[in-house]
Structures are given as C-alpha cells and as structure tokens.
Design a protein around this motif. Structure first.
Motif, PDB file in Angstrom:
ATOM      1  N   UNK A 402       0.923  -1.081  -0.086  1.00 24.79           N
ATOM      2  CA  UNK A 402       0.126  -0.050   0.027  1.00 24.79           C
ATOM      3  C   UNK A 402       0.668   1.150  -0.233  1.00 24.79           C
ATOM      4  N   UNK A 403       0.774   2.093  -1.145  1.00 23.96           N
ATOM      5  CA  UNK A 403       1.411   3.519  -1.163  1.00 23.96           C
ATOM      6  C   UNK A 403       0.300   4.244  -0.743  1.00 23.96           C
ATOM      7  N   UNK A 404       0.374   4.983   0.680  1.00 22.95           N
ATOM      8  CA  UNK A 404      -0.444   5.894   1.034  1.00 22.95           C
ATOM      9  C   UNK A 404      -0.146   7.188   0.469  1.00 22.95           C
ATOM     10  N   UNK A 405      -1.271   7.777   0.099  1.00 20.35           N
ATOM     11  CA  UNK A 405      -1.240   9.136  -0.770  1.00 20.35           C
ATOM     12  C   UNK A 405      -1.235  10.207   0.309  1.00 20.35           C
ATOM     13  N   UNK A 406      -1.706  11.413  -0.135  1.00 18.36           N
ATOM     14  CA  UNK A 406      -1.815  12.640   0.646  1.00 18.36           C
ATOM     15  C   UNK A 406      -3.002  12.999   0.735  1.00 18.36           C
ATOM     16  N   UNK A 407      -4.200  12.129   0.472  1.00 16.26           N
ATOM     17  CA  UNK A 407      -5.317  12.375   0.633  1.00 16.26           C
ATOM     18  C   UNK A 407      -5.610  12.681   2.367  1.00 16.26           C
ATOM     19  N   UNK A 408      -6.938  12.867   2.814  1.00 18.00           N
ATOM     20  CA  UNK A 408      -7.163  12.961   3.968  1.00 18.00           C
ATOM     21  C   UNK A 408      -7.108  11.544   4.753  1.00 18.00           C
ATOM     22  N   UNK A 409      -6.359  11.123   5.667  1.00 21.11           N
ATOM     23  CA  UNK A 409      -6.119  10.002   6.458  1.00 21.11           C
ATOM     24  C   UNK A 409      -7.279   9.236   6.911  1.00 21.11           C
ATOM     25  N   UNK A 410      -8.442  10.221   7.108  1.00 24.36           N
ATOM     26  CA  UNK A 410      -9.793   9.474   7.854  1.00 24.36           C
ATOM     27  C   UNK A 410     -10.317   8.769   6.557  1.00 24.36           C
ATOM     28  N   UNK A 411     -10.420   9.405   5.256  1.00 22.92           N
ATOM     29  CA  UNK A 411     -10.977   8.884   4.128  1.00 22.92           C
ATOM     30  C   UNK A 411     -10.284   7.715   3.393  1.00 22.92           C
ATOM     31  N   UNK A 412      -8.941   7.583   3.672  1.00 24.13           N
ATOM     32  CA  UNK A 412      -8.189   6.510   3.182  1.00 24.13           C
ATOM     33  C   UNK A 412      -8.395   5.244   4.218  1.00 24.13           C
ATOM     34  N   UNK A 413      -8.351   5.459   5.295  1.00 25.73           N
ATOM     35  CA  UNK A 413      -8.887   4.403   6.585  1.00 25.73           C
ATOM     36  C   UNK A 413     -10.345   4.069   6.122  1.00 25.73           C
ATOM     37  N   UNK A 414     -11.148   4.886   5.936  1.00 26.89           N
ATOM     38  CA  UNK A 414     -12.678   4.502   5.898  1.00 26.89           C
ATOM     39  C   UNK A 414     -12.714   3.653   4.433  1.00 26.89           C
ATOM     40  N   UNK A 415     -11.871   3.875   3.505  1.00 24.43           N
ATOM     41  CA  UNK A 415     -11.875   3.035   2.327  1.00 24.43           C
ATOM     42  C   UNK A 415     -11.576   1.603   2.474  1.00 24.43           C
ATOM     43  N   UNK A 416     -10.387   1.652   3.389  1.00 22.27           N
ATOM     44  CA  UNK A 416      -9.735   0.237   3.627  1.00 22.27           C
ATOM     45  C   UNK A 416     -10.773  -0.630   4.503  1.00 22.27           C
ATOM     46  N   UNK A 417     -11.374   0.279   5.430  1.00 28.40           N
ATOM     47  CA  UNK A 417     -12.388  -0.561   6.499  1.00 28.40           C
ATOM     48  C   UNK A 417     -13.325  -1.186   5.769  1.00 28.40           C
ATOM     49  N   UNK A 418     -14.049  -0.334   4.649  1.00 34.37           N
ATOM     50  CA  UNK A 418     -15.234  -0.974   3.982  1.00 34.37           C
ATOM     51  C   UNK A 418     -14.809  -2.111   3.203  1.00 34.37           C
ATOM     52  N   UNK A 419     -13.510  -1.997   2.464  1.00 32.58           N
ATOM     53  CA  UNK A 419     -13.021  -3.129   1.738  1.00 32.58           C
ATOM     54  C   UNK A 419     -12.733  -4.270   2.789  1.00 32.58           C
TER      55      UNK A 419
END
Length: 423
Positions: A402-419
């Motif tokens: 996983x290459x973590x970008x510069x989007x909002x961290x909460x949005x990144x984590x939410x996407x991981x969680x739903x997946x």
C-alpha cells in the motif's frame, strides 16, 4: 546553495535565472545546439569545457533537474536517466564489466532483482545476494577482488526493511568497495545516505521526486566521497580512456559522474527527456511538504491496520512493535515514508477481494505519488521470482503493498475499512 535547509533546496536548487529569463527552467525541446567556433565544439567533445552539444549526453532542462537532486542529496553531480531501472543499470556498468561481480541485498524491488539475477549474468556480471539482516561477517564472505559494488535500498520495496547503514558502510569501507543505495522510497527529505557512509545514490524519480505519476525517470547521484585514485579494485578509473585521448577518470574531481556520462550515457543513450525533467523538477518543489504528509498518513494507516482482526501482520517502521523501528528512529527520524505492506489472513483470493473492493484507493503498478494505490507484488512486480526468491525478497503470497497518498487520512482508512468488511 549549500547553506540552505533542505526544504528550501527543494524549491530553489538547480536553476537560477538571469535578468529577463524564465523564472522556472524552460523545456529545451531540442536535440542539438549551435556554436560559431569549431574549437568550442571540440572542447566539449574532449570534456575540456561544460556545455551542451547533443541532448543524448546533456540538455539544459535535464541539467536543472540534475542540479536540484544533487543539491538535495549533497552530491557532487547527478545524471538524469530515462527510468529508475536505467539509472541502476548504468550505475553498475560504470564500475563493472564481464568477470566482475556486485553484492546486493536480496530485499530489493522485483525489477532490480531480475536485472541483477537474470540479465547481468548474461553479460558476465555476477550478483551475489545477501539477507539484509545477516551479520556483517556473513555478508563479507561474498566480497572478493572482483567485487565492484554493494547495492542496497534505504527502505526495501515491498518488504519495508530499513537498511542498517552503519553495518554496510563499515563493510564497504573495510574492503574499499563502492556503497550504492537506492533512496527512492524515502528521498533525501527523510534520509540522506551520504551522511551514513554511502558513496552513490540512485532514484526512480518516477516515484516521490516527480510525485504525480506524470514523468518517467531515474537519477544517479555521485556523492563525491569515494577515492578511486590508486584503488586496484577499479582499474577502469585508473587506466587511460583512449576514447577521450587518454583521460584518467580517477584524476578528475568528479570521477564516477564523469565516467558514467562520458561512457555509459554516451554509448547507451538512456538520458532523461527534457519534458520529463521539467515535470520532475517542478514536482520536487513540493517534495518536503509531500513527504511529511505521506509519512503522517502512513503512520495513521499502519496504526489502524495493526489493530484490525483480519490483518495477519503489518510492516511499517513507525510502529513500536516493528522489527526495524529502532533503525528507523536512527536513520529516518523525520518520517518513514508512505509505503507499507500487510498481510490479510487467509488465502490470496482474499487479497484480490480486498483490493477489488477498494473505492478511493486504486490498484495499479505504481507507488509513491500523491494518490493512494495498492498492489499484490507476488502476482505482479515479483511474479517472475521463484518461491525461494520470493522468500529471500521478503514477499509472502498474502503481502499487499500500500502506497499511502496525501489524501485525508480518515478517508483512506474508511476506504480500507469498507473493503475489509467485504473480505
């Protein structure tokens, strides 16, 4: 500009306009350059003066980018290449030929591993791999009189192993061997290998240096701190180059960089394009800001994954439980970058199900740009490796990069969680 802080160099280094000139380096989209005097051209071909005469060797836009990266790494010079792979290849060819060998960490990018294990031996150059966690005496056994380079990655792609610089630097210095480091995944913003004993740095500038997945490129940085003069291990630096009227590279202030450009770039032509150099140059303007955000976001994502019941393991040096946390605190105190890897419990099919369920994070063969992206290395970038080689490279079948970008961290984590909910 040596007295400026690194974040200032990101913005200012590499190009200084004169009165009335463009504030940022123009794109010199030209293959050739005009000179009135014949002797001026002759001096350029004989390396007696600096300048541009054909863009296969040097170009003003590429030179601006080279100057910026050299300043960031504290190097004597840099050479812009067509890709990260070409940078690594030309770096090896500058010092090694048929009958020679290099010694490399086994925990490296899959493309580099294939280059070293498959392609170089076809050209008579052997690569001897070592486990980066192995004791120094075990690594030293691989070095002989024909060893021309020790190659490592600051943070290994995709196993996220942090390099023990002191261990490798002591080995290299003891044997008088060039110490080369691929610094792609952390950049000089988070780690300058020169400060820890490295002699040469390579980058896939396609990644964080450009930062926007827009420009393919690579860079070789001669750090200017290796003495080739009289070193019997490097006869090609101490013997006259008849293609340049007997020039001896070891006698020059910048030996490696000059030899690489004069011989390898000249003969192989893998120079960076002016357009890609321009994009990479302006990408570096925000490098310090981006690396801070990448690191912060990855730290938050790693903390979240470390507590998730469907995750078998998680690798990011920011975690106190991580095997390389102490090394990270020593060599990467400003941040550990945006790359992390983790394993989902169960079959590889669950890895595919997870990645296909992601909505914000995209599945692609890339890392280290502003957008978060994910990949399954065992079936893609490391697909050509045998089971034994996958193990040596630290790539189990359930590893997700996983290459973590510069989007909002909460949005990144939410996407991981739903997946993960769908696995």
């Amino acid at each position: 500009m040596k007295d400026y802080k690194l974040d200032t160099l990101c913005v200012q280094a590499g190009y200084k306009p004169k009165t009335g000139e463009a504030r940022i380096p123009p794109i010199y989209q030209s293959t050739t350059y005009f000179y009135e005097k014949t002797q001026d051209m002759a001096d350029l071909f004989d390396l007696k003066s600096d300048g541009f005469f054909y863009s296969r060797l040097a170009n003003p836009t590429v030179a601006a980018f080279e100057g910026k990266v050299a300043a960031l790494e504290g190097g004597a010079c840099a050479i812009g290449c067509a890709s990260g792979m070409s940078a690594t290849t030309l770096a090896v060819f500058t010092v090694a030929g048929a009958g020679d060998n290099i010694v490399s960490s086994s925990a490296i990018y899959g493309g580099t591993y294939n280059l070293f294990a498959i392609t170089l031996p076809k050209l008579g150059i052997e690569c001897r791999f070592f486990n980066p966690d192995a004791p120094a005496e075990e690594i030293e056994k691989l070095i002989d009189g024909k060893t021309k380079m020790i190659f490592t990655e600051t943070v290994a792609n995709p196993s996220i192993i942090v390099l023990d610089f002191d261990k490798i630097a002591k080995i290299a210095k003891k044997h008088g061997v060039l110490f080369a480091v691929d610094n792609t995944l952390v950049t000089p913003v988070l780690c300058r290998p020169k400060e820890f004993g490295a002699n040469l740095v390579v980058h896939s500038s396609t990644k964080y240096l450009d930062g926007h997945a827009a420009a393919l490129g690579g860079v070789i940085v001669d750090l200017g701190n290796f003495n080739y003069k009289g070193n019997k291990r490097y006869p090609s630096f101490n013997e006259p180059d008849e293609s340049y009227h007997g020039l001896v590279y070891a006698d020059l202030p910048v030996a490696f960089g000059t030899k690489c450009r004069a011989q390898m770039i000249r003969d192989m032509g893998a120079i960076m394009s002016p357009q890609n150099a321009f994009l990479s140059y302006i990408g570096c303007d925000t490098l310090a800001l981006r690396m801070e955000r990448h690191s912060e976001n990855a730290k938050k994502v790693a903390a979240y994954l470390s507590k998730h019941p469907k995750i078998e393991w998680i690798n990011h040096p920011s975690l106190e439980s991580n095997k390389y946390n102490k090394l990270a605190k020593k060599y990467l105190p400003k941040g550990q970058g945006g790359m992390l890897s983790f394993g989902i419990k169960g079959s590889t099919e669950k890895c595919a199900a997870f990645m296909e369920a992601l909505k914000l994070i995209t599945q692609e063969t890339h890392v280290a740009d502003v957008r978060s992206c994910v990949l399954h290395p065992a079936s893609t970038t490391h697909r050509q490796l045998s089971e034994e080689d996958l193990k040596a490279a630290g790539v189990p079948h359930n590893l997700i990069r996983l290459s973590v970008g510069i989007e909002n961290a909460e949005d990144i984590i939410a996407d991981i969680e739903q997946a993960l909910d769908k696995v």
